[in-house]
Design a protein around this motif. Sequence first.
Motif, mmCIF file in Angstrom:
data_model
loop_
_atom_site.group_PDB
_atom_site.id
_atom_site.type_symbol
_atom_site.label_atom_id
_atom_site.label_comp_id
_atom_site.label_asym_id
_atom_site.label_seq_id
_atom_site.Cartn_x
_atom_site.Cartn_y
_atom_site.Cartn_z
ATOM 1 N N PRO A 164 12.513 -5.196 -13.847
ATOM 2 C CA PRO A 164 11.363 -4.571 -14.515
ATOM 3 C C PRO A 164 11.134 -3.148 -14.015
ATOM 4 O O PRO A 164 11.355 -2.842 -12.842
ATOM 5 N N GLN A 165 10.657 -2.271 -14.913
ATOM 6 C CA GLN A 165 10.500 -0.873 -14.568
ATOM 7 C C GLN A 165 9.391 -0.626 -13.541
ATOM 8 O O GLN A 165 9.336 0.442 -12.943
ATOM 9 N N ASP A 166 8.506 -1.595 -13.347
ATOM 10 C CA ASP A 166 7.418 -1.382 -12.389
ATOM 11 C C ASP A 166 7.646 -2.086 -11.066
ATOM 12 O O ASP A 166 6.735 -2.196 -10.252
ATOM 13 N N VAL A 167 8.874 -2.565 -10.818
ATOM 14 C CA VAL A 167 9.117 -3.329 -9.595
ATOM 15 C C VAL A 167 8.977 -2.447 -8.359
ATOM 16 O O VAL A 167 8.506 -2.908 -7.308
ATOM 17 N N TRP B 236 5.267 -2.119 -7.567
ATOM 18 C CA TRP B 236 4.743 -3.332 -6.945
ATOM 19 C C TRP B 236 5.272 -3.488 -5.519
ATOM 20 O O TRP B 236 4.552 -3.963 -4.630
ATOM 21 N N GLY B 237 6.518 -3.068 -5.286
ATOM 22 C CA GLY B 237 7.045 -3.104 -3.919
ATOM 23 C C GLY B 237 6.256 -2.201 -2.998
ATOM 24 O O GLY B 237 5.952 -2.568 -1.854
ATOM 25 N N GLY B 238 5.908 -1.007 -3.476
ATOM 26 C CA GLY B 238 5.099 -0.098 -2.678
ATOM 27 C C GLY B 238 3.726 -0.664 -2.376
ATOM 28 O O GLY B 238 3.198 -0.503 -1.263
ATOM 29 N N VAL C 145 4.033 -3.227 0.387
ATOM 30 C CA VAL C 145 4.213 -2.595 1.700
ATOM 31 C C VAL C 145 2.881 -2.056 2.221
ATOM 32 O O VAL C 145 2.564 -2.196 3.411
ATOM 33 N N LEU C 146 2.072 -1.445 1.339
ATOM 34 C CA LEU C 146 0.762 -0.960 1.765
ATOM 35 C C LEU C 146 -0.101 -2.101 2.303
ATOM 36 O O LEU C 146 -0.782 -1.956 3.324
ATOM 37 N N ILE C 147 -0.083 -3.225 1.614
ATOM 38 C CA ILE C 147 -0.878 -4.384 2.067
ATOM 39 C C ILE C 147 -0.386 -4.869 3.423
ATOM 40 O O ILE C 147 -1.188 -5.154 4.331
ATOM 41 N N LEU C 148 0.941 -4.959 3.611
ATOM 42 C CA LEU C 148 1.492 -5.440 4.878
ATOM 43 C C LEU C 148 1.128 -4.488 6.022
ATOM 44 O O LEU C 148 0.746 -4.931 7.116
ATOM 45 N N ILE C 149 1.245 -3.172 5.778
ATOM 46 C CA ILE C 149 0.877 -2.217 6.826
ATOM 47 C C ILE C 149 -0.609 -2.322 7.136
ATOM 48 O O ILE C 149 -1.025 -2.273 8.304
ATOM 49 N N GLY C 150 -1.423 -2.487 6.102
ATOM 50 C CA GLY C 150 -2.865 -2.635 6.321
ATOM 51 C C GLY C 150 -3.199 -3.858 7.146
ATOM 52 O O GLY C 150 -4.024 -3.802 8.069
ATOM 53 N N ALA D 163 6.192 4.060 0.912
ATOM 54 C CA ALA D 163 5.346 3.201 0.071
ATOM 55 C C ALA D 163 4.417 4.041 -0.805
ATOM 56 O O ALA D 163 4.248 3.760 -2.001
ATOM 57 N N LEU D 164 3.819 5.079 -0.229
ATOM 58 C CA LEU D 164 2.919 5.935 -1.002
ATOM 59 C C LEU D 164 3.671 6.650 -2.125
ATOM 60 O O LEU D 164 3.157 6.822 -3.227
ATOM 61 N N GLY D 165 4.884 7.097 -1.837
ATOM 62 C CA GLY D 165 5.663 7.777 -2.866
ATOM 63 C C GLY D 165 5.996 6.882 -4.033
ATOM 64 O O GLY D 165 6.094 7.330 -5.177
ATOM 65 N N ALA D 166 6.167 5.578 -3.768
ATOM 66 C CA ALA D 166 6.498 4.641 -4.848
ATOM 67 C C ALA D 166 5.304 4.334 -5.729
ATOM 68 O O ALA D 166 5.464 4.031 -6.920
ATOM 69 N N VAL D 167 4.100 4.421 -5.180
ATOM 70 C CA VAL D 167 2.901 4.082 -5.972
ATOM 71 C C VAL D 167 2.151 5.328 -6.425
ATOM 72 O O VAL D 167 1.247 5.240 -7.256
#
Length: 575
Positions: free
Chosen positions: A87-90, A93-95, A98-103, A139-143
Motif C-alpha cells: 500500500p502507498q501509505d505503508v 504508517w511505519g513512521g 516508530v513515533l509511538i515506540l519512541i514516545g 520517522a518524522l520524514g516519513a510522516v
Amino acid sequence: MSTLALIGLIGGLVTGISPCILPVLPVIFFSGGTQSARATDSGTGAVAVATKPASRTRPYLVIAGLVVSFSLVTLFGSLLLTVLNLPQDVLRWGGIVVLILIGIGLIVPRFEQLLEKPFSWIPQRNPDATRGGFTLGLALGAVYVPCAGPVLAAITVAGSTGRIGTETVVLTLTFAVGAAIPLLIFALAGRRVAERVRSFRKRQRGIRITAGVVMIALAFGLVFNLPQLLQRVIPDYTSSLQDKVNNSEQVKRALNLGGLVNDQNKDLDKCSDGAPELESCGTAPDITGIQQWINSQPLELNALRGKVVMLDFWAYSCINCQRSIPHVAAWDKAYRDAGLQVIGVHSPEYAFEKEPGNVTAAAKNFGITYPVALDNNLGTWTNYRNRYWPAHYLIDTQGTVRHIKFGEGDYQVTEKLIRQLLTDANPETKLPAATELQDDTPVVGDITPETYLGSTKRVNFAGTEEYTSGEKAFQFPDKQSTDSFALAGDWKLDTQSITPTGDSGQIKLNYRAKEVRMVLSGKGTVTVQNGGQTTTVQVDGTPNSYQLLATTTIQGGSLTATVGPGVQAFSFTFG
C-alpha cells in the motif's frame, strides 16, 4: 541547475515557516535536549534516570534524518512500494508506529532499553544522540507532509512517474534542506533551553515523560488527520509569500508549471483543445497523489481498461465547473451501464477546497454519484499538464487519450465523442437517447470575468487605496468602471478573502451578467441592493457559492453588497 537549487531552497524555506509545520514543532523542540537523560540499570533490576549534558549533535541528527527520509520517500517511496506491491501509505504508517515506540520509550525507561538491545553491538560514543536522534528524524520524514505548492508538485510527479534525474534530485534535496532549516533552529532552541535553564535540568524525568506524551500525541493526531484541522483554524500567514514565489516567472520557467512534461504526458500535445473528431494523444497519464476518494475505493486507469473513461477536473466553488457538472452527471447517468466510467478529479483553487468534508458536501449538493478523487497536492493536475477548471479528458478502452476539452461549452461535441467511443468498443450496444441539457455557457467577453477579493488574487479593484493584506479603511471612488468592484468601510484583507471589521462593510460591483454569485463563509448576513430591490442572503457554514441575483438575459448593472460581521467574502462569479 543553480536556479533550480535556489527555487527549491526558497520554496522549502517558505514551507518551513508555514502553518503546516506547526504539528511537528513540539517534537522537534523536545528532540533538541530532553533526551539528554538516559535510563540506566543499577544491577539490581531497578531502572534509574541519569542526567547527562544535552547532546551537541542530536538536533543535527534529527534534522538530517528528516531530510534523508523525506527526500527518499518523496522521490522513491511510491516506486518502491509499487514494485513490492505494498500500500502507498505503508511508509507513513511505519513512521507513525516508530513515533509511538519512541514516545513509549521516553515514558517507560525499561521499554527504551528493550528497543535499544538489538543495536547494542554498534560501538557509539553517544548512543543516545545517534540511535534516537537519527531514527526519530527518519520517522518524522516519513510522516511529514509539507504544504503543497508547485515545487513539491513537480517533485511528487517526477517521483510517482519514475522520471527522476539530476535536476529532480537537486530540487528535492534543496527543498528538504530549506524546509528543515527553520526546524533545525527550533531544535537548537530546545537544546539551548536544556543547557541553560536550571529547572529544565533538574526535572529530566518529568520532561522525558512530557516529550513521550507529545510524540504519541503527534502520532495519534496524524492517524486522525488532526494537523489538517489545526491548519484550518490557524490562518495561513505565508500565503502571500508563497503566491509571490510560486507565481514568479522564474519558477514557472524553471519548473515548466502547467506543462511539466514527462514520459507519461509527452504526447498530450497531439490533442487539440475541443477538436470535433477523435484524436490519438498517447497513453493516459496515471491518476497520482490522491489524498482521498469519495463515492469509491481508489481507482487506477490500468484496471479500467475495457471501459471508456472521462476525467473531469473541477473545483467546487468554480462557477464554470458548476455550470459544467450537470452535463457530466447526466452523461454518467445515461452511459454508465454502457461502459462509461466518469472520474471527477477535484483540484482545489482555494485552501478551503482541500477540506474533504467540504468537497463531500458539495458533491452531494451537485448530485455527483460518480467517483471523485481529491487531488489536493495537484499531482494528477500536473501529471495531465492541466491549467483549466473545468477540463475534460476522454480515454478509450485501450487507455489512450482521444479528446481534450478545456473550459465550458461544446457539450454536444463531447457527448457525440463519448457515444462514438462506446460504440467503437461494442458495436452491438444500444445507447440511450442523447442528453438534452441546455448549454448555459456565457459568450466569452459578454460577462464580467470571475472577480477575486483576496489581496494576492485581487483583480478589477477600482478604488484608490493600496490593496494589500491587513486592516484598512476604504471609501467608494467618484467614478467606477464596468467589470470592477470597490470597497467602503473598515475591512480586514487576507490573502484569499476579506472580512468587515466594523458593524458591516460595503462592496460596490459593476457587472455584466445574467447571474451574479458570491463565494462566502462564516455566519451572518449579506444585504444586496440592486436597482431599488433589496435581498438578504443568510450565510452559515463553510465556504459556498450564494446567488445574489438572476435575470433571463445578460444585463449590465450595479449592485451594493453590505457584508455583516462574521462573514468572509472570497469572490464574485458570473453566469
